[in-house]
Scaffold this active site. Structure first.
Site, PDB file in Angstrom:
ATOM      1  CG  HIS A  49      -2.188  -0.756   0.983  1.00 57.12           C
ATOM      2  ND1 HIS A  49      -3.404  -0.152   0.754  1.00 57.12           N
ATOM      3  CD2 HIS A  49      -2.415  -2.079   0.886  1.00 57.12           C
ATOM      4  CE1 HIS A  49      -4.327  -1.069   0.543  1.00 57.12           C
ATOM      5  NE2 HIS A  49      -3.752  -2.257   0.622  1.00 57.12           N
TER       6      HIS A  49
ATOM      7  CG  ASP B   4      -4.052   3.238   1.462  1.00 57.17           C
ATOM      8  OD1 ASP B   4      -3.134   2.622   0.916  1.00 57.17           O
ATOM      9  OD2 ASP B   4      -5.218   2.779   1.551  1.00 57.17           O
TER      10      ASP B   4
HETATM   11  C1  U2F Z   1      -2.033  -6.330  -1.097  1.00 60.32           C
HETATM   12  O1  U2F Z   1      -1.284  -7.021  -2.055  1.00 60.32           O
HETATM   13  P1  U2F Z   1       0.159  -7.713  -2.065  1.00 60.32           P
HETATM   14  O2  U2F Z   1       1.178  -6.808  -1.535  1.00 60.32           O
HETATM   15  O3  U2F Z   1       0.143  -9.072  -1.475  1.00 60.32           O
HETATM   16  O4  U2F Z   1       0.322  -7.991  -3.659  1.00 60.32           O
HETATM   17  P2  U2F Z   1       0.352  -7.061  -4.918  1.00 60.32           P
HETATM   18  O5  U2F Z   1      -0.660  -5.973  -4.892  1.00 60.32           O
HETATM   19  O6  U2F Z   1       0.263  -7.974  -6.055  1.00 60.32           O
HETATM   20  O7  U2F Z   1       1.781  -6.394  -4.872  1.00 60.32           O
HETATM   21  C2  U2F Z   1       2.938  -7.170  -4.748  1.00 60.32           C
HETATM   22  C3  U2F Z   1       4.102  -6.292  -5.226  1.00 60.32           C
HETATM   23  O8  U2F Z   1       5.326  -6.894  -4.827  1.00 60.32           O
HETATM   24  C4  U2F Z   1       6.197  -7.035  -5.954  1.00 60.32           C
HETATM   25  C5  U2F Z   1       5.275  -7.043  -7.162  1.00 60.32           C
HETATM   26  C6  U2F Z   1       4.120  -6.125  -6.730  1.00 60.32           C
HETATM   27  O9  U2F Z   1       4.414  -4.778  -7.066  1.00 60.32           O
HETATM   28  O10 U2F Z   1       5.958  -6.595  -8.311  1.00 60.32           O
HETATM   29  N1  U2F Z   1       6.970  -8.295  -5.843  1.00 60.32           N
HETATM   30  C7  U2F Z   1       8.215  -8.334  -6.384  1.00 60.32           C
HETATM   31  O11 U2F Z   1       8.697  -7.365  -6.997  1.00 60.32           O
HETATM   32  N2  U2F Z   1       8.954  -9.503  -6.261  1.00 60.32           N
HETATM   33  C8  U2F Z   1       8.469 -10.591  -5.628  1.00 60.32           C
HETATM   34  O12 U2F Z   1       9.200 -11.587  -5.563  1.00 60.32           O
HETATM   35  C9  U2F Z   1       7.160 -10.557  -5.084  1.00 60.32           C
HETATM   36  C10 U2F Z   1       6.432  -9.380  -5.219  1.00 60.32           C
HETATM   37  C11 U2F Z   1      -3.354  -7.074  -0.914  1.00 60.32           C
HETATM   38  F1  U2F Z   1      -3.084  -8.334  -0.415  1.00 60.32           F
HETATM   39  C12 U2F Z   1      -4.081  -7.148  -2.255  1.00 60.32           C
HETATM   40  O13 U2F Z   1      -5.301  -7.837  -2.091  1.00 60.32           O
HETATM   41  C13 U2F Z   1      -4.336  -5.742  -2.794  1.00 60.32           C
HETATM   42  O14 U2F Z   1      -4.905  -5.823  -4.072  1.00 60.32           O
HETATM   43  C14 U2F Z   1      -3.005  -4.978  -2.865  1.00 60.32           C
HETATM   44  C15 U2F Z   1      -3.186  -3.541  -3.298  1.00 60.32           C
HETATM   45  O15 U2F Z   1      -4.065  -2.861  -2.458  1.00 60.32           O
HETATM   46  O16 U2F Z   1      -2.328  -4.998  -1.593  1.00 60.32           O
END
Ligand code: U2F
Length: 456
Positions: free
Chosen positions: A19, A121
């Site tokens: 976030h 946010d």
């Molecule tokens: C929450 O989401 P997350 O943080 O679990 O997952 P994403 O929104 O998909 O973001 C993961 C980010 O981490 C990066 C990837 C994304 O930008 O490129 N990343 C990486 O660079 N290398 C890795 O090995 C693993 C990840 C929540 F759980 C979701 O439901 C929401 O949609 C989201 C946004 O609010 O936040």
């Protein structure tokens, strides 16, 4: 793009999962567009530490100042492993007081320049109340998918229709009471609306948020025109004003990526086009151990080359000998430069939890998805990916088994169905690139946002 007066913008992050990173990127974009304004970024010390790379990329003397607040976790307190909401609850308990204090410090730090706008946010919904008291605009950023935002806006309506605890038979009903959601099911809604704990910290947080957002000056969305016209049109009726400025990772300065210490790109360079599956479940979720083992077995049986972003703790659940047996045609590493990987021509499929950042990154990489959602907006995102946009598929039965993994990998990487997904996602990719290039809708909306935030 003018900024009148001497604006001082406070930006307040939600310091969990992915976030704070998009909000900081937006801060960097705003700060570059309005050099005479001051931007005070307020976030927990721990979350700011995780943004160190992005923060240190801000040139010295730039108009961004970063403020740490406490995450509310008492010294030495051990967070319960099985209650992921506890840290959010602790943060929220003291957040309002801490944020007010940080804003006072920010005013001092800016030589007494009063705060002229609050960007937060959307989860920090009480920033709306603060902005109202301070008589300044409030601009919340929604970092998740637009369908889930719409679902939250319809919480009271959905509860009237299904009750706070829908009976199990109703969970498979289509969500056709909201016309553009007719291809989705009640069970795909975020938990806490019509099933699950409606009194959880998160359920109460997003319900309060849904009540506050209609008062916001402008709601900023990480999406782009043309992706979901019906959802956008409906959200426009719910808010005073909204601006789609996504995909944010294309429109905002991206922090330098960590070095590719595990050699993912070098390894991908040796693979054939669109043959590799990339696997990641984001920053907070991990597959339950039996599913992780089943996915490993599916990968082994299918013979598909893979890169799996998996922390050491998760690697412990892989079947014994898996890493040795698949060593030549797979990488299992704790962190992957995801943006680069999804933009590499060798990657043909993405096994994902459908966090919104991952969905946007997959769209702009043109890579079809295989969805294993867990919570929050992820189920709706997965439903939209596989049945509305038709740029991905689920695992048969909704969870990973060896058979379901083999089937999904074959569909997306080897069959005509996968080819059609690749064509469709290619069109969305073009749309996203068009929206974010000079003169594109998201780029224009970002300029309009600068006016809203700095033009007072
Ligand atoms: C929450 O989401 P997350 O943080 O679990 O997952 P994403 O929104 O998909 O973001 C993961 C980010 O981490 C990066 C990837 C994304 O930008 O490129 N990343 C990486 O660079 N290398 C890795 O090995 C693993 C990840 C929540 F759980 C979701 O439901 C929401 O949609 C989201 C946004 O609010 O936040």
């Amino acid at each position: 793009m003018g900024s009148t007066g001497n604006p001082h913008v406070a930006l307040i992050a939600f310091p969990f999962s992915t976030h704070a990173a998009p909000l900081f990127s937006l801060t960097a974009a705003l700060a570059a567009a309005a050099p005479s304004a001051t931007f005070s970024f307020i976030n927990s010390a721990r979350s700011n530490a995780s943004l160190a790379r992005a923060i240190s990329a801000v040139p010295s003397g730039a108009n961004i100042r970063v403020y740490d607040i406490s995450d509310g976790c008492p010294e030495g307190y051990v967070l319960p492993v099985h209650d992921p909401e506890e840290e959010v609850r602790l943060f929220l308990e003291v957040a309002a007081v801490n944020i007010r204090e940080a804003m006072e410090k920010a005013v001092e730090g800016a030589g007494g320049k009063r705060i002229s706008c609050i960007v937060s946010d959307a989860f920090i919904w009480f920033a709306g109340k603060m902005a109202e008291e301070m008589r300044v605009p409030w601009v919340p950023l929604w970092t998740g998918g637009p369908y889930s935002l719409a679902a939250h806006m319809y919480t009271d309506f959905l509860r009237l229709k299904f009750g706070e605890q829908a009976t199990p038979s109703r969970l498979s009903e289509p969500l056709d009471c909201i016309p553009y959601m007719s291809g989705l099911q009640v069970r795909e809604l975020p938990e806490g609306i019509v099933f699950g704990n409606s009194n959880s910290v998160f359920a109460r947080l997003v319900h309060s948020m849904a009540k506050e957002l209609p008062h916001a000056t402008t709601v900023a969305l990480n999406t782009f025109h043309g992706l979901d016209p019906a959802v956008d049109a409906d959200l426009d009726t719910k808010f005073k004003h909204s601006l789609s400025i996504g995909p944010l990772h294309l429109i905002t300065p991206q922090p330098p990526q960590p070095a590719d210490s595990y050699g993912c790109i070098q390894w991908l360079d040796k693979q054939d086009p669109a043959t590799v599956v990339y696997i990641s479940f984001g920053t907070i979720m991990s597959l339950p151990p039996p599913e992780a083992a089943a996915l490993a077995e599916g990968l082994e049986a299918s013979g598909v080359p893979f890169i799996w972003s998996l922390k050491a703790a998760g690697q412990a659940y892989l079947p014994s000998g898996f890493l040795e047996r698949t060593g030549g045609r797979g990488l299992v590493v704790p962190w992957v430069p995801q943006l680069k990987v999804l933009n590499h021509s060798a990657v043909g499929a993405f096994v994902t939890h459908c966090g919104w950042n991952s969905v946007m990154e997959s769209v702009t990489g043109g890579v079809p998805m295989i969805c294993r959602p867990f919570l929050g907006d992820q189920r709706l995102n997965a439903g939209v990916v596989s049945r509305v946009w038709k740029i991905g598929a689920g695992f048969e039965g909704g969870i990973v088994t060896q058979g379901a993994a083999e089937k999904a990998l074959s569909l997306v990487l080897k069959e005509d169905g996968g080819k059609a997904m690749r064509e469709r996602i290619g069109k969305l990719r073009e749309m996203a690139l068009g929206a974010t290039k000079p003169g594109g809708s998201s780029r224009n909306n970002l300029e309009a946002l600068v006016e809203v935030i700095c033009g007072y």
